[in-house]
Design an enzyme around this catalytic site. Structure first.
Site, mmCIF file in Angstrom:
data_model
loop_
_atom_site.group_PDB
_atom_site.id
_atom_site.type_symbol
_atom_site.label_atom_id
_atom_site.label_comp_id
_atom_site.label_asym_id
_atom_site.label_seq_id
_atom_site.Cartn_x
_atom_site.Cartn_y
_atom_site.Cartn_z
ATOM 1 N N SER A 229 0.837 -1.189 0.000
ATOM 2 C CA SER A 229 0.000 0.000 0.000
ATOM 3 C C SER A 229 0.874 1.241 0.000
ATOM 4 C CB SER A 229 -0.908 0.022 1.236
ATOM 5 O OG SER A 229 -1.571 1.268 1.360
ATOM 6 N N TYR B 171 -2.370 -0.514 10.051
ATOM 7 C CA TYR B 171 -2.367 -0.857 8.628
ATOM 8 C C TYR B 171 -1.060 -0.415 7.989
ATOM 9 C CZ TYR B 171 -4.120 -1.250 3.807
ATOM 10 O OH TYR B 171 -4.302 -1.592 2.474
#
Length: 258
Positions: free
Chosen positions: A149, A162
């Site tokens: 990501s 995350y």
């Protein structure tokens, strides 16, 4: 001289994509299928993944296999991967896509949710990669692609675990590349920026956030899932045979500016 187009041909290769019954994983499965690969779709809900596979088969016109297990359950992962290898051979391509998101300010983040995000987004990649890497070493080739990501490079409020998991995933890929490159196994990361997906739907519908994103991103828009497929096929193919331990960001340029 090698035909450049042949380098990207995945005909005869088998690809396992975790978390592929929906979201980006579903796009990844279809992209590799259309590039010629034999695809094994994965999910933890047998009914949902079988339905997704049936829909994929109907849409593309090519049969899709399935594999069902919880990526956070190492014993279940090993058991089902052993079955998959026995039935279909060693996958040539592994795409570690399974993941979740939880959003809370860090000072309010429940410890159990923090641990769940790390377990599902990071530890699960080890759970799946390790047994398949052992098989890939024996056959002398393989491709392992982590879905990272942009958040491994850019922090944002409420998603600290995350970011930690995706950052760890990038370093895990580097470490795995150091161990596995000598066996003709390439381990790389494909890190999407902000894409219009089910996971991001709340942000897409947030007019204030979308306006900020378009202003912050040089491309001035959200990414579309189809725009990840070219990079995925590249990393899954012989075209990337000397690319290892890299984190390739596809983000419309958002990490290129401050």
């Amino acid at each position: 001289m090698i035909d450049p187009c042949s380098l990207f041909d995945l005909t005869g290769k088998t690809a396992l994509i975790t978390g592929s019954n929906r979201g980006l994983g579903n796009y990844f499965a279809e992209g590799l299928l259309r590039a010629g690969a034999n695809v094994v779709m994965h999910g933890r809900d047998k009914k949902k993944v079988n339905q997704a596979a049936a829909e994929m088969t109907q849409r593309v016109g090519k049969e899709v296999a399935t594999c069902v297990f919880d990526v956070t359950d190492a014993n279940a992962v090993h058991r089902e991967l052993d079955r998959l290898v026995e039935e279909r051979g060693v996958p040539d391509i592994l795409v570690n896509n399974a993941g979740i998101q939880e959003r809370h300010p860090i000072h309010e983040f429940p410890a159990e949710q923090f641990a769940k995000v790390i377990e599902t987004n990071l530890i699960s990649a080890f759970n799946v990669s390790q047994p398949l890497a052992a098989h890939m070493v024996k056959q002398g080739r393989g491709k392992i692609i982590m879905i990272g990501s942009v958040q491994s490079k850019l922090a944002r409020q409420t998603i600290a675990p995350y970011s930690a998991a995706k950052g760890g995933l990038a370093l895990l890929a580097q470490g795995m590349a150091a161990d596995l490159a000598r066996h003709n196994i390439q381990v790389n990361v494909l890190s999407p920026g902000y894409f219009q997906t089910q996971m991001n739907q709340a942000l897409v519908e947030d007019k204030k956030f979308s306006a900020w994103l378009c202003q912050r991103t040089p491309a001035q828009r959200w990414g579309q899932p189809e725009e990840l497929i070219g990079t995925l096929v590249y990393l899954a193919s012989d075209a990337s045979s000397f690319v290892n331990g890299q984190n390739i960001v596809v983000d419309g340029g958002i990490t290129s500016i401050v």
